[in-house]
Design an enzyme around this catalytic site. Structure first.
Site, mmCIF file in Angstrom:
data_model
loop_
_atom_site.group_PDB
_atom_site.id
_atom_site.type_symbol
_atom_site.label_atom_id
_atom_site.label_comp_id
_atom_site.label_asym_id
_atom_site.label_seq_id
_atom_site.Cartn_x
_atom_site.Cartn_y
_atom_site.Cartn_z
ATOM 1 N N TYR A 107 40.429 33.829 37.709
ATOM 2 C CA TYR A 107 39.470 33.008 37.578
ATOM 3 C C TYR A 107 39.777 31.586 37.384
ATOM 4 C CZ TYR A 107 36.906 37.521 37.036
ATOM 5 O OH TYR A 107 36.648 38.702 36.876
ATOM 6 N N HIS A 136 32.860 32.086 37.427
ATOM 7 C CA HIS A 136 33.027 32.356 36.027
ATOM 8 C C HIS A 136 33.088 31.284 34.959
ATOM 9 C CE1 HIS A 136 34.841 35.433 33.211
ATOM 10 N NE2 HIS A 136 34.765 36.295 34.343
#
Length: 399
Positions: free
Chosen positions: A157, A207
């Site tokens: 992420y 994210h």
């Protein structure tokens, strides 16, 4: 209908593979037991304490038939409510009560809800690699397995920085560079479309790694490559900015896995600022509130894509499937295949078939629990370094 009295409530933590998994078991005087998922893997012992010390004495001797009343009571009993520990504990009991009711009715859970709205629910899984060539290999594997929706990530992420401009004494953490991440993500989408065309739908999880203006820029830049949805383009505390994201881009937006409180999703749904709700069913308190949330979403054209990470029990995965088969606005199911130890602890764990999930036809939820095997995989705490996400300056950013 004769009462179905709760005789015992137990909470088990097991780590058969990578993740701590929390399971609640409710036993009744009719010899019927139910299972629920209460997994909060970063704080599993807190959930177990909540179940053992507070919910068990509150509920023992009460009628398991009255799910709605018991859920309302569990929710307000602490007065302060809607936190991840309390909600996951409540969800474990709530799912177990629905499991019991399905068994008493001799119906699989989706039939108890009202039956099918579809034959199966489409699923997506994850393809991730540090390089494009590696990502192509992962995508090819999933295409061969029948997936037509794939979440694609280049690096972890926020991406893995190749040219981080770090400080001289950097604080330990998981560093990433927002500018590099945005450029690499746009390049990834372009490369995937050029290689695969429209063979599959591309999903991507931001994210929360961006500031609001960056989120607007990324959504605009990705629009030509037609993401199926962008997940968590902003953190919950910045959700008011989604109105501006939508004003600048038609890219579908998904959000919700961090939500605990109805106040977090109400305005997003009513004002149509998201296209997909991504709540984690145990995080919001279980099946009972999930059904109500789904009905609210349907009224405003928002579709369901429940959170389905590997850190949930197969009981929770099966619950997602039952909900998705019944609920008309359920669009897709996130699914990560189970590893062998997890399947041994939870016999009857769901699996994907050629890009679809089908519900169990067993009464109730349809997943078992092997306590002896579970106890051979004890809980293990780890600090989860990925939650210590840092910008090049060393500043913590939402993970």
């Amino acid at each position: 209908m004769l009462p179905t009295l709760i005789e015992n409530i137990e909470c088990f933590i097991t780590k058969p593979d990578r993740h701590n998994l929390v399971t609640v078991r409710v036993t009744t005087n009719k010899g019927v037991t139910g299972l629920g998922c209460a997994t909060f893997q970063q704080r599993p012992l807190a959930v177990k304490t909540m179940v053992d010390e507070y919910l068990k004495p509150l509920l023992t001797g009460r009628d398991a038939n009255n799910i709605e009343d018991l859920w309302q009571m569990m929710t307000v009993n602490a007065y302060w409510r809607n936190g991840p520990v309390i909600n996951n504990a409540i969800a474990g009991v709530d799912m177990a009560l629905w499991d019991i009711k399905g068994q008493l009715a001799d119906m699989p859970l989706y039939q108890l809800f009202g039956g099918k709205s579809k034959d199966a629910i489409a699923v997506y899984s994850h393809a991730a690699s540090e390089t494009l060539e590696g990502l192509y290999l992962e995508v090819d594997k999933l295409l061969e397995q029948g997936y037509r929706y794939i979440r694609c990530q280049l690096g972890f992420y926020g991406g893995t920085p190749q040219s981080l401009h770090a400080t001289k004494n950097p604080t330990p953490g998981a560093y990433y560079d927002q500018d590099e991440y945005m450029a690499n993500t746009v390049a990834m989408f372009k490369a995937l479309r050029e290689k695969y065309g429209n063979r599959f739908h591309i999903l991507h999880d931001v994210h929360e790694r961006l500031f609001p203006q960056q989120a607007i820029q990324l959504a605009k830049q990705l629009e030509p490559w037609q993401p199926w949805f962008l997940e968590d383009i902003l953190p919950p505390q910045q959700s008011a900015w989604l109105e501006q994201v939508r004003a600048h881009s038609s890219v579908p937006l998904a959000m919700g896995e961090l939500f605990n409180n109805p106040a977090e999703w109400h305005d997003l749904i009513v004002n149509r600022r998201i296209d997909f709700i991504r709540c984690h069913v145990s995080q919001i308190g279980g099946i009972t509130p999930a059904l109500k949330l789904a009905i609210l979403c349907q009224a405003f054209g928002v579709r369901l894509a429940w959170h389905g990470p590997p850190d949930m029990t197969p009981v929770g995965v099966a619950v997602n499937t039952h909900l998705n088969i019944h609920l008309h606005n359920a669009a897709i199911q996130e699914f990560i295949p189970n590893r062998p130890n997890t399947e041994a602890v939870f016999p009857g764990a769901p699996a994907a078939e050629q890009g679809y999930m089908y519900p169990s036809e067993k009464a109730g939820i349809g997943v078992g629990f092997d306590q002896q095997k579970a106890e051979s995989f004890p809980v293990e705490y780890r600090p989860h370094e990925w939650t210590q996400s840092r910008l090049p300056s060393g500043a913590i950013h939402t993970p």
